[in-house]
Write a protein that holds these residues in place. Structure first.
Motif, mmCIF file in Angstrom:
data_model
loop_
_atom_site.group_PDB
_atom_site.id
_atom_site.type_symbol
_atom_site.label_atom_id
_atom_site.label_comp_id
_atom_site.label_asym_id
_atom_site.label_seq_id
_atom_site.Cartn_x
_atom_site.Cartn_y
_atom_site.Cartn_z
ATOM 1 N N ARG A 173 70.852 43.894 34.141
ATOM 2 C CA ARG A 173 71.810 44.871 34.669
ATOM 3 C C ARG A 173 71.253 46.278 34.492
ATOM 4 O O ARG A 173 70.962 46.691 33.364
ATOM 5 N N PRO A 210 72.514 49.828 35.910
ATOM 6 C CA PRO A 210 73.463 50.594 36.731
ATOM 7 C C PRO A 210 72.884 51.870 37.335
ATOM 8 O O PRO A 210 73.439 52.398 38.301
ATOM 9 N N LEU A 255 74.134 41.565 42.545
ATOM 10 C CA LEU A 255 75.199 42.535 42.740
ATOM 11 C C LEU A 255 74.615 43.930 42.934
ATOM 12 O O LEU A 255 73.694 44.328 42.202
ATOM 13 N N LEU A 296 75.489 47.879 42.472
ATOM 14 C CA LEU A 296 76.376 48.672 41.622
ATOM 15 C C LEU A 296 76.389 50.106 42.137
ATOM 16 O O LEU A 296 75.327 50.707 42.328
ATOM 17 N N TYR A 297 77.577 50.660 42.356
ATOM 18 C CA TYR A 297 77.660 52.025 42.885
ATOM 19 C C TYR A 297 78.734 52.816 42.142
ATOM 20 O O TYR A 297 79.885 52.354 42.030
ATOM 21 N N GLU A 298 78.362 53.967 41.618
ATOM 22 C CA GLU A 298 79.290 54.853 40.920
ATOM 23 C C GLU A 298 79.748 55.931 41.892
ATOM 24 O O GLU A 298 78.977 56.815 42.271
ATOM 25 N N ARG A 311 84.000 53.352 40.096
ATOM 26 C CA ARG A 311 82.783 52.643 40.478
ATOM 27 C C ARG A 311 83.173 51.312 41.109
ATOM 28 O O ARG A 311 84.298 50.815 40.924
ATOM 29 N N GLU A 316 81.352 47.223 42.475
ATOM 30 C CA GLU A 316 80.250 46.286 42.581
ATOM 31 C C GLU A 316 80.529 45.357 43.753
ATOM 32 O O GLU A 316 81.680 44.988 44.004
ATOM 33 N N GLY A 350 78.633 41.828 45.736
ATOM 34 C CA GLY A 350 77.484 40.942 45.723
ATOM 35 C C GLY A 350 77.795 39.527 46.143
ATOM 36 O O GLY A 350 78.913 39.180 46.532
ATOM 37 N N ASN A 382 89.132 42.538 40.230
ATOM 38 C CA ASN A 382 88.121 41.578 40.670
ATOM 39 C C ASN A 382 88.684 40.752 41.821
ATOM 40 O O ASN A 382 89.807 40.238 41.742
#
Length: 418
Positions: free
Chosen positions: A146, A148, A189, A191-193, A199, A201, A203, A255
């Protein structure tokens, strides 16, 4: 006349200086040893030449305190020249090569554990690499990556693989049957902030589920081997503030997953849930912590429903996957109190109540209020905390059920329960 001219010029100069915007001359990082200075500057909003804004600096400090590699961070500002200022970010680092351990038992003499090893600051850029081994009757493993901030201060990547094998009770109308369950998956996945507090995710996950009946299959129970695709999306709002072992603020994580299947026994379905977290400091030594989970899935009348009642997930002391459902409401609330603190060591006690209820497969929302579905487990626990090692919290909890057909048992683990 000359004196008046001098006073006038000084007055104009003062007005100009007063109205002139304060500028950051340089951002300097202190105290970091393993974390790369370039990484900290890369994820910070304050840059050389940007306006000196205390709110922006405080957001940077909060972002740093959320990193696994940082135990604490603070800032200082000093005048440089010509209304420009040097900003110093002071970092107290965590030790980040961390073993993980979860152990749980019940009064049925059930014993299972999960042991792992993770590095949370690979290459000094807060990249997490690691995995675990699990023994829960059968052996399982997983490896995880991971990062980020792999591509920028907003964009990252996660890759996961697991091969998980457990004994799972499957609930048929005529009784419960035990299966050997295997889930082998590969996941990627993005990941975008979006900004400091938000933020997401997105995927894909390709996995195989294998159900093999245990024992003599006198009722001709189904056995399955199904290939599936899963689309996953996660959205998180995070407004938590950290001060060593204390947390305050609100966080929400949603989620959603859509799963395709190649077998009618395990049809296509969706599943979605939201975790709400609320933390509040109580005096100098107390912390009130809460987690509310609400979730629903496609309401198929299937013995393979996705939400489980489980010792190590939602209700401490209840046992290992004692029931399943297509809807869930779980509330975990606990009061954590620092009993002893000396330098790096903290001894924390906690009193908790874990409660939850589930919707039966194919049932209705009235199931949430049925006595058989409601579980309430109060209990007590201890936390042994190392303040300079990330997530170095060894926990022991004992939950005792007070509702119908309850059990009791210990739950051990690394990290807070939530």
């Amino acid at each position: 006349m000359f004196k008046r001219t001098i006073i006038f010029l000084l007055f104009i100069s003062g007005l100009y200086s007063y109205g002139q915007e304060k500028i950051v001359h340089d951002l300097k990082i202190q105290g970091n040893k393993k974390i790369k200075t370039s990484f900290i500057k890369g994820i910070s909003t304050i840059k050389s030449g940007s306006p000196l804004d205390s709110l922006t600096i405080e957001q940077d400090i909060l972002r740093l305190k959320r990193l696994p590699s940082v135990s604490h961070a603070y800032y200082q500002v000093f005048l440089s020249e010509d209304n420009q200022y040097n900003v110093f970010y002071n970092i107290e680092e965590n030790f980040t090569l961390i073993p993980s351990l979860n152990i749980y038992t019940t009064n049925d003499d059930e014993f299972a554990y999960r042991a792992g090893l993770y590095e949370f600051n690979t290459l000094g850029r807060n990249i997490t690499v690691g995995g675990f081994y699990q023994k829960d009757i059968y052996s399982s493993y997983a490896v995880n990556f991971r990062a980020p901030y792999l591509f920028s201060n907003k964009l990252g990547l996660a890759i996961n693989h697991q091969n998980l094998t457990t004994q799972e009770p499957v609930f048929f109308d005529e009784g419960t049957a035990d299966y050997k369950y295997n889930n082998k998956s590969f996941e990627i996945l993005g990941l975008y902030e979006i900004n400091f507090k938000n933020r997401f995710e997105l995927g894909l996950n390709y996995f195989t589920e294998d159900y093999k009946f245990k024992g003599e299959n006198i009722n001709n129970r189904p056995e399955l081997n199904v290939h599936k695709w899963l689309v996953k999306g996660i959205y998180e709002y995070n407004n938590l503030d950290y001060y060593y072992q204390y947390i305050s603020g609100f966080r929400s994580q949603f989620n959603f997953q859509y799963v395709t299947s190649t077998n009618n026994m395990l049809p296509d379905f969706f599943i979605g849930w939201n975790d709400f977290f609320y933390f509040k400091r109580v005096g100098k030594r107390g912390n009130w912590a809460n987690r509310l989970r609400m979730g629903l899935s496609t309401n198929d009348n299937t013995p393979f429903a996705p939400f489980s009642v489980d010792n190590n997930l939602n209700v401490r002391g209840v046992g290992n996957t004692i029931d399943r459902g297509t809807g869930v409401i779980v509330l975990n609330t606990e009061y954590r109190h620092t009993l002893y603190e000396k330098d790096w060591f903290v001894l924390q006690g906690n009193a908790f109540v874990d409660s939850g209820t589930w919707r039966n497969p194919g049932g209705d929302f009235g199931d949430f209020s049925k006595e058989d579905n409601v579980k309430v487990y109060p209990g007590l626990g201890l936390r042994f905390i190392h303040k300079k090692i990330y997530n170095a919290i060894f926990r022991i909890d004992y939950g005792y059920g007070v509702t119908k057909n309850s059990t009791k048992g210990f739950v051990f683990g690394i990290g807070q329960y939530f």
